[in-house]
Design a protein around this motif. Sequence first.
Motif, mmCIF file in Angstrom:
data_model
loop_
_atom_site.group_PDB
_atom_site.id
_atom_site.type_symbol
_atom_site.label_atom_id
_atom_site.label_comp_id
_atom_site.label_asym_id
_atom_site.label_seq_id
_atom_site.Cartn_x
_atom_site.Cartn_y
_atom_site.Cartn_z
ATOM 1 N N ALA A 817 0.754 -1.547 0.073
ATOM 2 C CA ALA A 817 0.013 -0.004 -0.152
ATOM 3 C C ALA A 817 1.134 1.266 0.141
ATOM 4 C CB ALA A 817 -1.088 -0.171 0.651
ATOM 5 N N MET A 818 0.157 2.485 -0.321
ATOM 6 C CA MET A 818 1.396 3.461 -0.815
ATOM 7 C C MET A 818 -0.326 4.203 -0.373
ATOM 8 S SD MET A 818 4.224 2.676 -1.808
ATOM 9 C CE MET A 818 5.064 4.491 -3.594
ATOM 10 N N VAL A 819 0.421 5.327 0.666
ATOM 11 C CA VAL A 819 -0.874 7.036 0.395
ATOM 12 C C VAL A 819 0.109 7.821 0.808
ATOM 13 C CG1 VAL A 819 -2.309 7.986 3.051
ATOM 14 C CG2 VAL A 819 -1.586 5.048 2.612
ATOM 15 N N ASP A 820 0.029 8.398 -0.759
ATOM 16 C CA ASP A 820 0.025 10.065 -0.482
ATOM 17 C C ASP A 820 2.095 9.649 -1.590
ATOM 18 O OD1 ASP A 820 -1.955 10.935 -0.378
ATOM 19 O OD2 ASP A 820 -1.808 11.469 1.657
ATOM 20 N N GLY A 821 1.793 8.428 -1.425
ATOM 21 C CA GLY A 821 2.781 8.418 -2.779
ATOM 22 C C GLY A 821 4.354 7.887 -1.352
ATOM 23 N N SER A 822 3.427 6.489 -0.264
ATOM 24 C CA SER A 822 4.719 7.002 0.579
ATOM 25 C C SER A 822 3.804 5.525 0.885
ATOM 26 C CB SER A 822 4.553 7.536 1.950
ATOM 27 O OG SER A 822 5.458 9.338 1.492
ATOM 28 N N ALA A 823 4.954 4.495 1.111
ATOM 29 C CA ALA A 823 4.232 3.234 1.995
ATOM 30 C C ALA A 823 4.038 2.583 3.055
ATOM 31 C CB ALA A 823 6.053 1.962 1.420
ATOM 32 N N VAL A 824 2.844 2.407 3.315
ATOM 33 C CA VAL A 824 2.298 1.909 4.852
ATOM 34 C C VAL A 824 2.212 0.828 4.570
ATOM 35 C CG1 VAL A 824 1.514 4.780 4.564
ATOM 36 C CG2 VAL A 824 0.148 2.960 3.893
ATOM 37 N N ASP A 825 2.010 0.507 6.568
ATOM 38 C CA ASP A 825 1.154 -1.380 6.450
ATOM 39 C C ASP A 825 0.493 -0.975 5.554
ATOM 40 O OD1 ASP A 825 4.430 -1.488 7.001
ATOM 41 O OD2 ASP A 825 4.267 -1.161 9.150
ATOM 42 N N ILE A 826 0.226 -2.745 6.034
ATOM 43 C CA ILE A 826 -1.526 -2.989 5.942
ATOM 44 C C ILE A 826 -2.005 -3.745 6.691
ATOM 45 C CG2 ILE A 826 -3.037 -4.667 4.716
ATOM 46 C CD1 ILE A 826 -2.134 -3.901 2.279
ATOM 47 N N GLY A 841 -7.435 14.798 6.605
ATOM 48 C CA GLY A 841 -7.072 15.284 5.514
ATOM 49 C C GLY A 841 -7.413 14.629 3.697
ATOM 50 N N ASP A 842 -7.190 14.811 2.754
ATOM 51 C CA ASP A 842 -7.496 14.111 1.957
ATOM 52 C C ASP A 842 -6.401 13.330 1.124
ATOM 53 O OD1 ASP A 842 -8.352 13.663 -0.991
ATOM 54 O OD2 ASP A 842 -8.528 15.886 -1.331
ATOM 55 N N HIS A 843 -6.504 12.476 0.833
ATOM 56 C CA HIS A 843 -5.921 10.952 0.245
ATOM 57 C C HIS A 843 -6.153 10.808 -0.769
ATOM 58 C CE1 HIS A 843 -3.610 11.452 4.474
ATOM 59 N NE2 HIS A 843 -4.847 11.744 5.308
ATOM 60 N N THR A 844 -4.652 9.803 -1.265
ATOM 61 C CA THR A 844 -4.965 9.059 -1.948
ATOM 62 C C THR A 844 -4.128 7.986 -2.023
ATOM 63 O OG1 THR A 844 -4.841 10.584 -3.980
ATOM 64 C CG2 THR A 844 -4.237 8.701 -4.656
ATOM 65 N N VAL A 845 -4.570 6.542 -2.123
ATOM 66 C CA VAL A 845 -4.454 5.399 -1.573
ATOM 67 C C VAL A 845 -4.202 4.509 -2.790
ATOM 68 C CG1 VAL A 845 -4.624 3.435 -0.203
ATOM 69 C CG2 VAL A 845 -5.376 5.540 0.393
ATOM 70 N N VAL A 846 -3.139 3.918 -3.052
ATOM 71 C CA VAL A 846 -2.578 2.643 -3.878
ATOM 72 C C VAL A 846 -2.713 1.298 -3.504
ATOM 73 C CG1 VAL A 846 -1.386 2.262 -6.237
ATOM 74 C CG2 VAL A 846 -2.486 4.581 -6.025
#
Length: 890
Positions: A817-826, A841-846
Amino acid sequence: MNRRILQRSGALAILLVLALIVFLSWITSGESLWGPDNFPHAIIERSAELPGSLTGSWSSMMLGGGYPASPLTPVILLQTFLPPLFFHTFSYLFSVFLLVAATYYFVRGRGMRDFPAACAALALGFTPHTFSLIAAGHLGKFNMMPMAVFMLACLDRGIERKSLLHFAWAGLAAAWALGAQADIMLIFAGLGAIYGLYRLVMCWPRTGVARYLGINAAGVAVAGACAFGMGWAALSGTLNETIKARADVMGKTAEEKWIFATNWSLPPEEMLEFVAPCFFGVGSGDPAGPYWGRVGRTVGWREHRQGLMSLRQNTEYLGALPLSLSVFALVWAIAGTLERRRRNRRGMSAGDEDGGTASLERDEVSDGAEHRTSNIENRTTCPPKQAQREGGQVVRFSSGSEAHLRGLRLDAYFWWGVLLVSFVLALGRYTPFYRLFYMLPYASSMRAPVKFLHVAEIALGILMAIGLTAALDYACRKPAPAKKRVKQTFPLYHGMALSSGIMAGLMILGMLLAGAARARLAVYWTELGLESQAALLQRNMLLALLQGAVWFGVAGFAYWIIPRSPQSGFVTRWLPIILLISLAVDRGLVDRRYVRTVDLSAFLDSNPMIERLKQESTPYRVSCPFSQSPFSQWREFMFRAHLIDALEPPQARVMPDDYTAYFGALQPVMPRLWQLANVRFIIGPLAPFEQLLKNGMVTLDTTYDMDRKGRILAVAPGAQGQIGLFRFPAEMPRAVVVHDWVSMPDETEILKRLASSGWNPAQRLILTGEGDHHQSVTPPTAVRSIRHTRNRIDVAAELKEEGVLLINDYFHSGWTAMVDGSAVDILKANYLMRGIKLSAGDHTVVLKYQPYRRHFLAAVMVLVVVLLWTAGVVIVGLSRRRPDGGSGTG
């Protein structure tokens, strides 16, 4: 016409006609190929994300699950350009021709000429044991077999020619085979290692040993790099996912695991099917010949009648002709070895014994790479006066040198060893030797010892080629008058002719005994519940024995006629064609029984229900909680073919432990399961939903009718159909942000909480873990947008306070997972789903499912390097050729 042109064109014509006849039912029917383990829906499902499947593919069946990556095999490239339904069947035919080509390439590399190579290629390409797996849908084994043979061929050439490029291609072939069927290919990888050691010893040079070992060590390193670079994704996926999943169903005790691993062992009595095709039946449940043997039978079935009476969807038939010629190869090899020892004991030169031809054995070159270019290669073992010439050359079926014939004798010993070991291991639990194999790493997780017959098939094909070469070359070896030559060859040819005749006689005797034992067999068939098909089973037995008798008779005729006129036009021109046709007829009579078609248009074609379901703009699931027909077929075929996410698993699907626990806890409260699993529609007959309709839990969306073929039909305006499509309004979205959550370490307690009527999962979320709590009265926030594909999810969300983005898909370590271009844990949420923490805030999650992305990049690099290397070698080779087609001196 030149003999070689006649044989090549004849072999190609026979091959094409055989393929046409065997696949005629598919070509003419316009239906789909039958195979329960590989229906077209699976091809369609994976084709939807074909590029993504190269880095690992995600299936949305049930709540989701991962597939290992697909390597860049020729079959995968073929799938890129062909429609899925056409590819589903054509891929079998394509793999058959690949196996024919690979076998021909291998046998020709061992110095045998067109006819033996063509016979071996046809026999192995259409060998019934593998070919008949079409009826089971085991496409992976079809894709694996040609790559396994090609690996052996390249390994052979790499050692003999000291060619690193051939080692590289051997590694690529091994990787492609691993991607197709990893468990069986691991067996062939062991065979490749043993064969490589054998060829290393056979090609051992008299001088330059250090250089020889260095080149081969480098070759092994190159092959290993290519194999792991191209195939590591498939291998690791098999080891980490497939074998792990299989371990979940093997049982807990050592005895349960042993029974699971050996349940598909070959009963000793069924070795009769090696020469009598389908003697024990065509396949389990097949109306043309139900299988009544013991393969797949549950232990103790005759006592408790629990489990499977038997389960076999293919045949163990190997063929009387290949087996007879393989025996000839062994007898010929033993005879040559004994003759050579006799000469050594008498101190007699071979030239004193047979006019100078066998004296070549004293000049044998132990380096197999050099004997092809030595003077020995250009001499013939049959003097011109004793052989008919064609185009100024003696008619031969091998390279002609005694050194090469001696090499073939050693090959016969090696492949007979492989054949016998394969037969013994195929017996599985019926022989104590399988315990030794079972102790090897990962061997205990390999099911069905009968798989070792795939190795036996390859050994048999090569032995058949050796036997044909020996039979046609040995007859002209002695420079003696015809009568004396017949006398000299009597023990070999006439002994084999007599043996073949005896076998044919035994088969006919078996027909008489089978007829006499009909009453006793009927009692046994009645015990198995097959009493109504006793006449059919009896007829199939007689036909099987008759077919075996006929082909033993053909083999006996060939052994009888060859020494009488070894270089006559009949033997050199027409006998090879007769044997090829006989082999093709033998294969065709068996193989065509296993190419069956089925009309799946009711499930694969679009219909009003599918069109309605596809109108939804956001992802959802469908529940069809009924096991009877047609609902089970809808889950198995229709929903998957049209990429509709279904909640319930197919009937044959074995669920992982967490799936089993999840469904077991929530199925008693189905509305809660529908709510948590993003179920928007439920499909089924109208009656079971009357109470849910009254309570307002579901609403009736549309009704449909069905015709006799199971096709879904729209109903007339104002009318009511038999099948209802119900909307479930309480569904939780595929993606939603929850602001109130709690962490719990005990997963059993999590399941109890989720199933509790006092718990509101639409308001509060449960994370697996400790110490992470957040209380909030803010209702869940809907995401602004979601784009959902098989291997990727894009979510845009705007939050007024922190929360957890809940993705109602199966939690799997392959997702990132990437939140606003940064890797995060699932995080693991609601026991089985995915969660991602988001700040206000406003986020884009991929989210991406690409567990084998790095492996794919490595595979591409390896493939590009090998292709460029090959192209360079070809260009250099062409540039060195003379304008007249000859080779340069450099």
